[in-house]
Design a protein around this motif. Structure first.
Motif, mmCIF file in Angstrom:
data_model
loop_
_atom_site.group_PDB
_atom_site.id
_atom_site.type_symbol
_atom_site.label_atom_id
_atom_site.label_comp_id
_atom_site.label_asym_id
_atom_site.label_seq_id
_atom_site.Cartn_x
_atom_site.Cartn_y
_atom_site.Cartn_z
ATOM 1 N N PRO A 139 0.818 -1.217 0.000
ATOM 2 C CA PRO A 139 0.000 0.000 0.000
ATOM 3 C C PRO A 139 0.849 1.263 0.000
ATOM 4 C CG PRO A 139 0.047 -0.982 2.184
ATOM 5 C CD PRO A 139 0.721 -1.954 1.274
ATOM 6 N N VAL A 140 0.238 2.351 -0.436
ATOM 7 C CA VAL A 140 0.865 3.669 -0.386
ATOM 8 C C VAL A 140 -0.076 4.621 0.330
ATOM 9 C CG1 VAL A 140 2.175 3.294 -2.511
ATOM 10 C CG2 VAL A 140 -0.073 4.383 -2.625
ATOM 11 N N ASP A 141 0.475 5.696 0.855
ATOM 12 C CA ASP A 141 -0.317 6.738 1.488
ATOM 13 C C ASP A 141 -0.275 7.990 0.627
ATOM 14 O OD1 ASP A 141 -1.050 5.278 3.763
ATOM 15 O OD2 ASP A 141 0.819 5.794 4.782
ATOM 16 N N MET A 142 -1.403 8.721 0.617
ATOM 17 C CA MET A 142 -1.486 9.981 -0.095
ATOM 18 C C MET A 142 -1.514 11.109 0.919
ATOM 19 S SD MET A 142 -1.368 8.836 -3.050
ATOM 20 C CE MET A 142 -1.444 10.476 -3.753
ATOM 21 N N LEU A 143 -0.642 12.102 0.704
ATOM 22 C CA LEU A 143 -0.500 13.187 1.659
ATOM 23 C C LEU A 143 -0.860 14.518 1.015
ATOM 24 C CD1 LEU A 143 2.940 12.127 3.219
ATOM 25 C CD2 LEU A 143 0.634 11.508 3.983
ATOM 26 N N ALA A 144 -1.678 15.294 1.702
ATOM 27 C CA ALA A 144 -2.038 16.632 1.248
ATOM 28 C C ALA A 144 -0.818 17.538 1.350
ATOM 29 C CB ALA A 144 -3.186 17.170 2.097
ATOM 30 N N PRO A 145 -0.843 18.713 0.712
ATOM 31 C CA PRO A 145 0.299 19.627 0.806
ATOM 32 C C PRO A 145 0.707 19.947 2.236
ATOM 33 C CG PRO A 145 -1.143 20.330 -0.961
ATOM 34 C CD PRO A 145 -1.852 19.196 -0.265
ATOM 35 N N GLY A 146 -0.248 19.932 3.166
ATOM 36 C CA GLY A 146 0.086 20.182 4.564
ATOM 37 C C GLY A 146 0.627 18.978 5.299
ATOM 38 N N GLY A 147 0.644 17.820 4.672
ATOM 39 C CA GLY A 147 1.194 16.617 5.279
ATOM 40 C C GLY A 147 0.172 15.659 5.833
ATOM 41 N N GLU A 148 -1.104 16.055 5.894
ATOM 42 C CA GLU A 148 -2.113 15.157 6.450
ATOM 43 C C GLU A 148 -2.438 14.043 5.463
ATOM 44 O OE1 GLU A 148 -4.419 18.822 4.919
ATOM 45 O OE2 GLU A 148 -2.480 18.353 5.850
ATOM 46 N N LYS A 149 -2.751 12.869 6.006
ATOM 47 C CA LYS A 149 -3.073 11.705 5.183
ATOM 48 C C LYS A 149 -4.471 11.845 4.610
ATOM 49 C CE LYS A 149 -3.341 6.643 5.401
ATOM 50 N NZ LYS A 149 -3.161 5.453 6.271
ATOM 51 N N LEU A 150 -4.619 11.524 3.337
ATOM 52 C CA LEU A 150 -5.897 11.629 2.641
ATOM 53 C C LEU A 150 -6.573 10.266 2.547
ATOM 54 C CD1 LEU A 150 -4.737 13.881 -0.333
ATOM 55 C CD2 LEU A 150 -6.003 14.632 1.692
ATOM 56 N N THR A 151 -7.906 10.279 2.615
ATOM 57 C CA THR A 151 -8.695 9.072 2.390
ATOM 58 C C THR A 151 -9.177 9.082 0.950
ATOM 59 O OG1 THR A 151 -9.414 9.014 4.701
ATOM 60 C CG2 THR A 151 -10.704 7.749 3.113
ATOM 61 N N LEU A 152 -8.826 8.060 0.210
ATOM 62 C CA LEU A 152 -9.182 7.992 -1.200
ATOM 63 C C LEU A 152 -10.460 7.187 -1.418
ATOM 64 C CD1 LEU A 152 -6.373 9.197 -1.531
ATOM 65 C CD2 LEU A 152 -6.017 7.666 -3.469
ATOM 66 N N ALA A 153 -11.161 7.497 -2.482
ATOM 67 C CA ALA A 153 -12.385 6.789 -2.841
ATOM 68 C C ALA A 153 -12.062 5.474 -3.547
ATOM 69 C CB ALA A 153 -13.246 7.671 -3.747
ATOM 70 N N PHE A 154 -13.020 4.558 -3.464
ATOM 71 C CA PHE A 154 -12.960 3.291 -4.189
ATOM 72 C C PHE A 154 -11.621 2.580 -3.917
ATOM 73 C CE2 PHE A 154 -15.429 6.408 -6.771
ATOM 74 C CZ PHE A 154 -16.685 5.916 -6.457
ATOM 75 N N ASP A 155 -11.004 2.033 -4.979
ATOM 76 C CA ASP A 155 -9.722 1.358 -4.835
ATOM 77 C C ASP A 155 -8.590 2.187 -5.429
ATOM 78 O OD1 ASP A 155 -10.492 1.205 -7.441
ATOM 79 O OD2 ASP A 155 -10.153 -0.951 -7.679
ATOM 80 N N HIS A 156 -8.747 3.509 -5.382
ATOM 81 C CA HIS A 156 -7.777 4.368 -6.038
ATOM 82 C C HIS A 156 -6.410 4.332 -5.369
ATOM 83 C CE1 HIS A 156 -10.966 6.895 -8.367
ATOM 84 N NE2 HIS A 156 -11.080 5.595 -8.540
ATOM 85 N N ALA A 157 -6.352 4.022 -4.083
ATOM 86 C CA ALA A 157 -5.055 3.840 -3.436
ATOM 87 C C ALA A 157 -4.342 2.626 -4.024
ATOM 88 C CB ALA A 157 -5.227 3.677 -1.923
ATOM 89 N N ASP A 158 -5.084 1.574 -4.347
ATOM 90 C CA ASP A 158 -4.494 0.397 -4.987
ATOM 91 C C ASP A 158 -3.979 0.732 -6.388
ATOM 92 O OD1 ASP A 158 -5.159 -1.129 -2.769
ATOM 93 O OD2 ASP A 158 -7.074 -1.776 -3.617
ATOM 94 N N ILE A 159 -4.728 1.569 -7.097
ATOM 95 C CA ILE A 159 -4.288 1.985 -8.434
ATOM 96 C C ILE A 159 -2.965 2.733 -8.339
ATOM 97 C CG2 ILE A 159 -4.849 3.446 -10.415
ATOM 98 C CD1 ILE A 159 -7.788 2.825 -9.945
ATOM 99 N N LEU A 160 -2.853 3.621 -7.370
ATOM 100 C CA LEU A 160 -1.623 4.385 -7.203
ATOM 101 C C LEU A 160 -0.461 3.499 -6.775
ATOM 102 C CD1 LEU A 160 -3.210 7.544 -5.624
ATOM 103 C CD2 LEU A 160 -1.895 7.479 -7.743
#
Length: 243
Positions: A139-160
């Motif tokens: 898995p990967v984590d997505m971080l906003a410009p401020g550093g906070e972790k984002l919750t992604l829709a559907f399986d888009h984290a898997d796509i990334l």
């Protein structure tokens, strides 16, 4: 029965039809890290979550045409080099109905990345944090410009995660790194791209020797401008030799 009669009598409703969508991974390098452009969902399901730009494929539309349309409408880009990344078809990947998504990968230069943000200010440049080494995958984590972790829709984290695994796997033998650079670049910029994708520091002399030995780089004789110290020479990717 001949084929014409067969087709005239054929009932398309005899089999269920899953819907097909395309999702775009618009990826660049920002502040030394891989980053992607996301949109905030304003409709159910997963309202308020962040997602890759995407949309349904029209019944009379090819996959590539749908990807180009989404690129224009949701990312504000007239064109980009889009290549199919992977097809995601888990039965319950979307709570609405059976939806198969064909993910496309587009590698953007810093200029193209910033231009998209200028045209579509609602897009969010999110950093991709990869916790695994090499081509381990995971898995990967997505971080906003401020550093906070984002919750992604559907399986888009898997796509990334799949996109990052693909990039790491292709980095050494293909031209993917050059797609993230301007036409003219320094060896330091090329190394920065490799380090951002791999998530690790590289030995400078060994890296430069390996890149030059490949025969992919052509020295231009020009030098970068505005450097605080001795300006570095600019190189160009020799596409024909790489092919």
């Amino acid at each position: 029965m001949n084929e014409t009669d067969f087709l005239n009598d054929y009932d398309p409703s005899a089999f269920q039809r899953p819907s097909v969508a395309v999702d775009l991974v618009l990826l660049g390098i920002r502040a030394g890290r891989p980053a992607v452009l996301l949109v905030k969902r304003d409709q159910l399901p997963h309202v308020g979550r962040w997602a890759l730009p995407g949309g349904f494929v029209g019944i009379d539309e090819s996959l590539d045409a749908a990807a180009a349309r989404v690129l224009r409408e949701k990312a504000g880009m007239a064109e980009a080099h889009l290549e199919q990344l992977y097809t995601f078809g888990a039965v319950e990947r979307d709570p609405r109905m059976r939806i198969i998504s064909v993910a496309y990968l587009a590698l953007l230069t810093e200029q193209a990345f910033d231009a998209a943000l200028g045209v579509k200010p609602a897009l969010l440049p999110a950093a991709i944090h990869v916790a695994w080494a090499g081509e381990t995958g995971g898995p990967v984590d997505m971080l906003a410009p401020g550093g906070e972790k984002l919750t992604l829709a559907f399986d888009h984290a898997d796509i990334l995660a799949t996109a990052m695994l693909r990039l790491r796997g292709k980095l050494d033998y293909s031209d993917v790194a050059f797609a993230l650079l301007p036409e003219l670049f320094t060896l330091r910029q090329l190394q920065d791209v490799h380090e951002a994708i791999l998530g690790t520091a590289l030995n400078k002399p060994a890296f430069r020797r390996r890149q030059l030995d490949k025969g992919w780089l052509m020295a231009t004789g020009a030098y970068e401008s505005g450097a605080a110290f001795r300006p570095a020479e600019l190189y160009r990717f020799q596409r024909l030799m790489a092919d």
